[in-house]
Write a protein that holds these residues in place. Sequence first.
Motif, PDB file in Angstrom:
ATOM      1  N   GLU A   9      63.452 157.494-134.533  1.00  0.00           N
ATOM      2  CA  GLU A   9      64.090 158.517-135.369  1.00  0.00           C
ATOM      3  C   GLU A   9      64.118 158.101-136.834  1.00  0.00           C
ATOM      4  N   GLU A  10      63.905 159.089-137.692  1.00  0.00           N
ATOM      5  CA  GLU A  10      63.935 158.854-139.138  1.00  0.00           C
ATOM      6  C   GLU A  10      65.363 158.552-139.600  1.00  0.00           C
ATOM      7  N   GLY A  11      65.473 157.684-140.583  1.00  0.00           N
ATOM      8  CA  GLY A  11      66.763 157.488-141.261  1.00  0.00           C
ATOM      9  C   GLY A  11      67.654 156.432-140.645  1.00  0.00           C
ATOM     10  N   ARG A  12      67.235 155.853-139.524  1.00  0.00           N
ATOM     11  CA  ARG A  12      68.069 154.797-138.912  1.00  0.00           C
ATOM     12  C   ARG A  12      67.692 153.437-139.483  1.00  0.00           C
ATOM     13  N   ARG A  13      68.676 152.566-139.516  1.00  0.00           N
ATOM     14  CA  ARG A  13      68.427 151.179-139.924  1.00  0.00           C
ATOM     15  C   ARG A  13      68.635 150.256-138.742  1.00  0.00           C
ATOM     16  N   LEU A  14      67.713 149.332-138.581  1.00  0.00           N
ATOM     17  CA  LEU A  14      67.852 148.309-137.550  1.00  0.00           C
ATOM     18  C   LEU A  14      68.356 147.025-138.207  1.00  0.00           C
TER      19      LEU A  14
ATOM     20  N   VAL B 246      53.026 139.623-123.308  1.00  0.00           N
ATOM     21  CA  VAL B 246      53.952 139.724-124.445  1.00  0.00           C
ATOM     22  C   VAL B 246      53.841 141.135-125.017  1.00  0.00           C
ATOM     23  N   GLN B 247      54.952 141.674-125.467  1.00  0.00           N
ATOM     24  CA  GLN B 247      54.898 142.911-126.264  1.00  0.00           C
ATOM     25  C   GLN B 247      55.997 142.861-127.322  1.00  0.00           C
ATOM     26  N   ALA B 248      55.750 143.565-128.418  1.00  0.00           N
ATOM     27  CA  ALA B 248      56.735 143.644-129.499  1.00  0.00           C
ATOM     28  C   ALA B 248      57.351 145.039-129.464  1.00  0.00           C
ATOM     29  N   ARG B 249      58.668 145.107-129.247  1.00  0.00           N
ATOM     30  CA  ARG B 249      59.348 146.413-129.233  1.00  0.00           C
ATOM     31  C   ARG B 249      60.799 146.237-129.656  1.00  0.00           C
ATOM     32  N   TYR B 250      61.323 147.278-130.245  1.00  0.00           N
ATOM     33  CA  TYR B 250      62.740 147.316-130.631  1.00  0.00           C
ATOM     34  C   TYR B 250      63.122 146.128-131.500  1.00  0.00           C
ATOM     35  N   GLY B 251      62.178 145.748-132.374  1.00  0.00           N
ATOM     36  CA  GLY B 251      62.461 144.664-133.312  1.00  0.00           C
ATOM     37  C   GLY B 251      62.423 143.280-132.698  1.00  0.00           C
TER      38      GLY B 251
ATOM     39  N   TYR C  21      61.824 140.459-120.903  1.00  0.00           N
ATOM     40  CA  TYR C  21      63.000 139.890-121.555  1.00  0.00           C
ATOM     41  C   TYR C  21      62.725 139.612-123.032  1.00  0.00           C
ATOM     42  N   ALA C  22      63.685 139.973-123.862  1.00  0.00           N
ATOM     43  CA  ALA C  22      63.586 139.657-125.291  1.00  0.00           C
ATOM     44  C   ALA C  22      63.788 138.163-125.483  1.00  0.00           C
ATOM     45  N   ILE C  23      62.939 137.553-126.319  1.00  0.00           N
ATOM     46  CA  ILE C  23      63.085 136.111-126.589  1.00  0.00           C
ATOM     47  C   ILE C  23      63.336 135.820-128.068  1.00  0.00           C
ATOM     48  N   GLY C  24      63.428 136.865-128.884  1.00  0.00           N
ATOM     49  CA  GLY C  24      63.709 136.649-130.304  1.00  0.00           C
ATOM     50  C   GLY C  24      63.048 137.745-131.122  1.00  0.00           C
ATOM     51  N   ARG C  25      63.293 137.689-132.423  1.00  0.00           N
ATOM     52  CA  ARG C  25      62.613 138.623-133.324  1.00  0.00           C
ATOM     53  C   ARG C  25      61.280 138.016-133.752  1.00  0.00           C
ATOM     54  N   PHE C  26      60.383 138.844-134.222  1.00  0.00           N
ATOM     55  CA  PHE C  26      59.071 138.352-134.633  1.00  0.00           C
ATOM     56  C   PHE C  26      59.225 137.230-135.661  1.00  0.00           C
TER      57      PHE C  26
END
Lengths: 284, 220
Positions: free
Chosen positions: A82-87, A56-61, A12-17
């Motif tokens: 992919e190149e050129g995408r913005r998150l 814990v792991q860091a993925r998808y921002g 489960y995602a718990i927040g951004r870094f």
Amino acid sequence: MSPDDFTASHWYAIGRFADFPEGLSRPLRLLSQDIVAVRQGKDVKVTRADGRPCMVQARYGHVWTTLMDKPRALYDMPEFLEEGRRLVTAGAIGVLCSGLRAVENFLDMAHFPFVHTGILGIEEHPEVEKYDVSMDAERDEIWATKCCFFQPMAAATATGGQITEYKYRVPHPYSTILYKTCPIREGAWDLIGLFIQPTEEDACIAHSFVLVFDESNSDTSLLHFQQNIFLQDRMILENQVPRKLPIDPRWEMPTRADASSIAYRRWLKANGVVWGTAKLAEAA
Amino acid sequence: MDSVVSFAGWMPAGLQNAAETGTSVRAVIFEDDIAIWRGQDGLARAWQNRCPHRGMRLSYGIVRENRLTCLYHGWTYDGTGGCAHIPAHPDLVPPKSIRAKAYGCVETGGMIWVARSESSEPPPQISGTWMPCRTMQVNRSLTGLAEVLGTGKANLALAMGAWAGQLRVAGLQGAVLLAVQPMGARGAMLHACVTGPEDLTRASDWIESLRGHLERPIAA
């Protein structure tokens, strides 16, 4: 109630870094349990109330954790490479409903003209054409494809009304990703998604993101667009009765436009999901 | 006058002017969550406060003519609760089985009264002309009008059942019709009507002081 095995077995995602500043202990809730997250250098450490560490792991921002010692693998999203995408992330928004209700609402197109009036739909074009829903048995996930809907302003980059084509993916009981035709790049899809942190059976925190090809809008304008949409949804989500998701088909009455919701409820039931769902005995 | 106003029968659900023409509002009675809406025909309807489709509260709905449209997906119900239109499928005739669950709903004494549909009690009929004055929320669970007025004063009320009564208040020219709408752990609503405009201000002050009295902390 402790979570069923399927619910407990996920990350489960718990927040951004950046949400975890150095040295600050952050008490959090996940699946009705207290956990504490603290940044230590390049890592975020998560522990349970009894002091046992969580993986814990860091993925998808985002920072992800799990309460299981042997969780199932977190799903792949190759688009993040992919190149050129913005998150752009649009914050963590608390919502007083089961996270399952929030996923189901995200899969729903029929509400666009009424809840996101003038942005994702207009009342003059409410029709939901037939779309395809399929199960990817190998990855155990749901796809809804060929979803077409008239939208007056489908994205921050859009300049006028158009039939927008969507695909929806549900790879996890509390994650859902929308693939939307990119208004400025032929053949490409923009991604919008929700990583939901279920805090209680009937409360959650929605971490939302966009992963787009977009060179004209600022991060702030993308964020404002997403937050505006999500706050319109929150007003609905906090006024659905009951707050947990009914998965018994006799309780809430679906129609053809709800094919993805029907598939989602069936998939949850087939996987033995009970935590976060309403039992028929609780019906008024 | 009928005396049974427990939730087996008819309950006060608000002042008449709480549901204006063309609007939908929410009323809670014990654990029942109810949408009350008034069509252009002037009739008030009381329905279970959830759309049969995806559970959205119908008190957020949009009233057009004499139909109520759910805010979530635009499902539209006629004045009797039958689903008349599903916008996602404009050509579909909605099955008759899709119905909002209706409560009994009448207006008398300047107030809206509701009863569960299975109730066989006749609706209340309160004689005289009553003018809606004020609704106050009280943060205290109440079990009836007697508890509101205190045992010493309960006999002052001309009871219309456990939840409503007519009483004299010092300084007012006419009587006050007072009703209690219990909301379980959420407390209660007090609704007051008066006999004429000359009593509106004083009755309003009185019901405020009544709330203050009811909310006083009680030593354990």
